[in-house]
Design a protein around this motif. Structure first.
Motif, PDB file in Angstrom:
ATOM      1  N   GLY A 104      15.269  68.770  31.104  1.00  8.44           N
ATOM      2  CA  GLY A 104      16.921  68.830  31.391  1.00  8.44           C
ATOM      3  C   GLY A 104      17.424  69.308  32.303  1.00  8.44           C
ATOM      4  N   ARG A 105      17.895  69.692  33.824  1.00  5.61           N
ATOM      5  CA  ARG A 105      18.407  69.698  34.093  1.00  5.61           C
ATOM      6  C   ARG A 105      18.609  68.220  35.156  1.00  5.61           C
ATOM      7  N   LYS A 106      17.587  67.521  34.858  1.00  4.74           N
ATOM      8  CA  LYS A 106      17.869  66.701  35.648  1.00  4.74           C
ATOM      9  C   LYS A 106      18.429  65.577  34.677  1.00  4.74           C
ATOM     10  N   LEU A 107      18.339  65.432  33.345  1.00  4.15           N
ATOM     11  CA  LEU A 107      19.054  64.545  32.145  1.00  4.15           C
ATOM     12  C   LEU A 107      20.544  64.850  32.586  1.00  4.15           C
ATOM     13  N   ASP A 108      20.576  66.452  32.824  1.00  6.21           N
ATOM     14  CA  ASP A 108      22.007  66.761  32.537  1.00  6.21           C
ATOM     15  C   ASP A 108      23.027  66.295  33.532  1.00  6.21           C
ATOM     16  N   MET A 109      22.310  65.980  34.881  1.00  9.11           N
ATOM     17  CA  MET A 109      23.124  65.571  36.166  1.00  9.11           C
ATOM     18  C   MET A 109      22.801  64.127  36.457  1.00  9.11           C
ATOM     19  N   ALA A 110      21.874  63.091  35.260  1.00  8.82           N
ATOM     20  CA  ALA A 110      22.232  62.011  34.854  1.00  8.82           C
ATOM     21  C   ALA A 110      23.302  61.685  34.324  1.00  8.82           C
ATOM     22  N   ARG A 111      24.051  62.914  33.716  1.00 10.82           N
ATOM     23  CA  ARG A 111      25.142  62.625  32.773  1.00 10.82           C
ATOM     24  C   ARG A 111      26.765  63.078  33.270  1.00 10.82           C
ATOM     25  N   ASP A 112      26.283  63.940  34.237  1.00 12.65           N
ATOM     26  CA  ASP A 112      27.304  65.008  34.719  1.00 12.65           C
ATOM     27  C   ASP A 112      27.904  64.353  36.034  1.00 12.65           C
ATOM     28  N   PHE A 113      26.775  63.694  36.596  1.00 12.83           N
ATOM     29  CA  PHE A 113      26.624  62.800  37.942  1.00 12.83           C
ATOM     30  C   PHE A 113      26.203  61.616  38.492  1.00 12.83           C
ATOM     31  N   PRO A 114      26.538  60.922  37.627  1.00 12.34           N
ATOM     32  CA  PRO A 114      26.557  59.655  37.552  1.00 12.34           C
ATOM     33  C   PRO A 114      26.713  58.448  38.864  1.00 12.34           C
ATOM     34  N   ARG A 115      27.556  58.997  39.207  1.00 15.02           N
ATOM     35  CA  ARG A 115      27.894  58.495  40.871  1.00 15.02           C
ATOM     36  C   ARG A 115      26.313  58.585  41.387  1.00 15.02           C
ATOM     37  N   GLU A 116      26.008  59.757  41.766  1.00 17.27           N
ATOM     38  CA  GLU A 116      25.168  60.541  42.256  1.00 17.27           C
ATOM     39  C   GLU A 116      24.295  59.502  42.901  1.00 17.27           C
ATOM     40  N   SER A 117      23.785  59.689  41.466  1.00 19.23           N
ATOM     41  CA  SER A 117      21.944  58.689  41.308  1.00 19.23           C
ATOM     42  C   SER A 117      22.012  57.214  41.498  1.00 19.23           C
ATOM     43  N   ARG A 118      23.316  56.641  40.935  1.00 18.35           N
ATOM     44  CA  ARG A 118      23.385  55.426  40.549  1.00 18.35           C
ATOM     45  C   ARG A 118      23.969  54.645  42.482  1.00 18.35           C
ATOM     46  N   LEU A 119      24.337  55.407  43.390  1.00 21.64           N
ATOM     47  CA  LEU A 119      24.470  55.479  45.095  1.00 21.64           C
ATOM     48  C   LEU A 119      23.020  55.670  45.591  1.00 21.64           C
ATOM     49  N   PHE A 120      22.046  57.006  45.135  1.00 22.03           N
ATOM     50  CA  PHE A 120      20.777  57.299  45.314  1.00 22.03           C
ATOM     51  C   PHE A 120      20.198  55.681  44.747  1.00 22.03           C
ATOM     52  N   ALA A 121      19.810  55.043  43.345  1.00 22.85           N
ATOM     53  CA  ALA A 121      19.006  53.902  43.218  1.00 22.85           C
ATOM     54  C   ALA A 121      19.346  52.345  44.096  1.00 22.85           C
ATOM     55  N   ASN A 122      21.328  52.969  44.469  1.00 17.71           N
ATOM     56  CA  ASN A 122      21.091  51.421  45.166  1.00 17.71           C
ATOM     57  C   ASN A 122      20.315  51.548  46.722  1.00 17.71           C
ATOM     58  N   GLU A 123      20.524  52.632  47.008  1.00 12.28           N
ATOM     59  CA  GLU A 123      19.933  52.442  48.335  1.00 12.28           C
ATOM     60  C   GLU A 123      18.362  52.424  48.270  1.00 12.28           C
ATOM     61  N   ILE A 124      17.697  53.004  47.338  1.00 12.00           N
ATOM     62  CA  ILE A 124      16.037  52.831  46.789  1.00 12.00           C
ATOM     63  C   ILE A 124      15.737  51.776  47.208  1.00 12.00           C
ATOM     64  N   LEU A 125      16.559  50.615  45.808  1.00 15.38           N
ATOM     65  CA  LEU A 125      16.614  50.024  45.886  1.00 15.38           C
ATOM     66  C   LEU A 125      16.732  48.239  46.762  1.00 15.38           C
ATOM     67  N   GLN A 126      17.329  48.776  47.890  1.00 16.43           N
ATOM     68  CA  GLN A 126      17.254  47.607  49.440  1.00 16.43           C
ATOM     69  C   GLN A 126      16.620  47.614  49.848  1.00 16.43           C
ATOM     70  N   GLY A 127      15.313  49.128  49.742  1.00 15.77           N
ATOM     71  CA  GLY A 127      14.143  49.088  50.329  1.00 15.77           C
ATOM     72  C   GLY A 127      14.187  50.994  50.951  1.00 15.77           C
TER      73      GLY A 127
END
Lengths: 202, 202
Positions: free
Chosen positions: B94-117
């Motif tokens: 639940g907490r992680k899903l809340d973060m995905a809803r409330d802080f999507p930019r943070e999630s995407r920034l992180f995802a971007n970094e991981i995606l690039q290796g």
DNA sequence: CGTTGCTTTGACCACTTGGTCAAATCAAGC
DNA sequence: GCTTGATTTGACCAAGTGGTCAAAGCAACG
């Protein structure tokens, strides 16, 4: 149907070398992080020579993307209302996980595009993709109504399959870092089979 | 501990405006796709002025990333061996899903970094992150040994929670396209709760 | 051999981008 | 108001980038 069919053998060879190189580079650096020079080098061509076969960097990217979307959805298209519901879904999960293992570059290229807001394939998502997913959601609803699987939201079921399988391709670096370099796929296959069986078996 | 503490009020204000603007821009365009000009404009500063507060584009990105990793892992840190296993795990989801809803930019920034290796945080992944996950995997193993939840691979359980929750932030465009613009989160919350309950309840 | 059309390339261009710098502006204490 | 240090800016630069072009190479066919 591919673009205007290449005539000579050399055209065919170079065009496919460029697409392969483009996949390699775009999936590793994203669209903006990739340069025509890098792609050309990876394809073993000079930059002007590459631009003799494709009019622009974007044209390479677009051709890759449009080809990819199809390939990527083939497993979902294969999901049919042929009697046994649960094995059919588990098969789909397995096929998607195989693709994550065998074609991680394709997965990452796609992920990159969606992450940026899918500026170049938004229409395809709202059109063909939505249509296909809605259609398969209907199939799943029939299975539920027939008591073949437990009651779940079909759309979120599909999302969860995408998320779980693609995670192993897109976040490969993170997964392997946490596992200490160990191959995640055997464990993932077993985990996902159990997960969906538990949730869906009536 | 943040970088050298800003002294004046104006420094504090501008530095945080730049970080906010950086988050906005980096999460939308990725590192390579973001320009110092765009960040400066979003922060309401001129480019040289921005570079008066941060020595380089990369410095902004790095400060964002290092701050993020901590925030991102806080919910996992909160997972403790306090009696009731399943509710604890469902809380984490639940907490992680809340973060995905409330802080999507943070999630995407992180995802971007991981995606690039994950070139800039590989060490953190193999170090702090792996340590934390291994530790929590041990907690989960205890729950399993005590018969409080069913037998699952703890690492893949954690991966599946990450994958499923972050999917709703990172692939938001796709999810909403398929759902026809409908808000995915209420459905997601219910789906995920059922999914993990089915799999884990003894 | 010579013509013809496909292929390849070196040189080049306009534009973007990260970053610098000296000079100008501003704020606050004296 | 004047000095001092912090803040802001216009002008500038070097490197990198996508893309062009005319000329050169090359293969095949008459």
């Amino acid at each position: 149907m591919t673009k205007s069919a290449p005539r000579t053998r050399i055209q065919e060879k170079n065009r496919s070398a460029i697409l392969e190189a483009g996949l390699e580079v775009f999936s590793k650096f994203g669209y903006r992080g990739s340069t025509v020079d890098k792609i050309a080098e990876a394809a073993g061509l000079s930059k002007p020579n590459l631009l003799y076969y494709f009019p622009s960097k974007e044209a390479i990217y677009l051709e890759l993307l449009s080809g990819l979307l199809d390939t990527w959805l083939d497993p979902l298209r294969a999901l049919n209302d042929d009697g046994k519901a649960l094995p059919e879904i588990l098969d789909y999960v397995g096929r998607k996980l195989d693709m994550a293992r065998d074609f991680p570059r394709e997965s990452r290229l796609f992920a990159n595009e969606i992450l940026q807001g899918a500026p170049r394939i938004e229409d395809a998502l709202k059109g063909d993709l939505k249509t296909l997913v809605d259609e398969k959601a209907e199939v799943i609803r029939h299975w539920i109504a027939a008591g073949k699987i437990k009651d779940v939201d079909p759309h979120h079921l599909i999302f969860s399959i995408w998320a779980l399988t693609q995670h192993y391709a897109d976040f490969d670096t993170q997964v392997r870092a946490v596992l200490g370099g160990q191959d995640p796929f055997p464990g993932a296959e077993h985990y996902l089979e159990q997960l969906f069986t538990s949730r869906l078996k009536p």
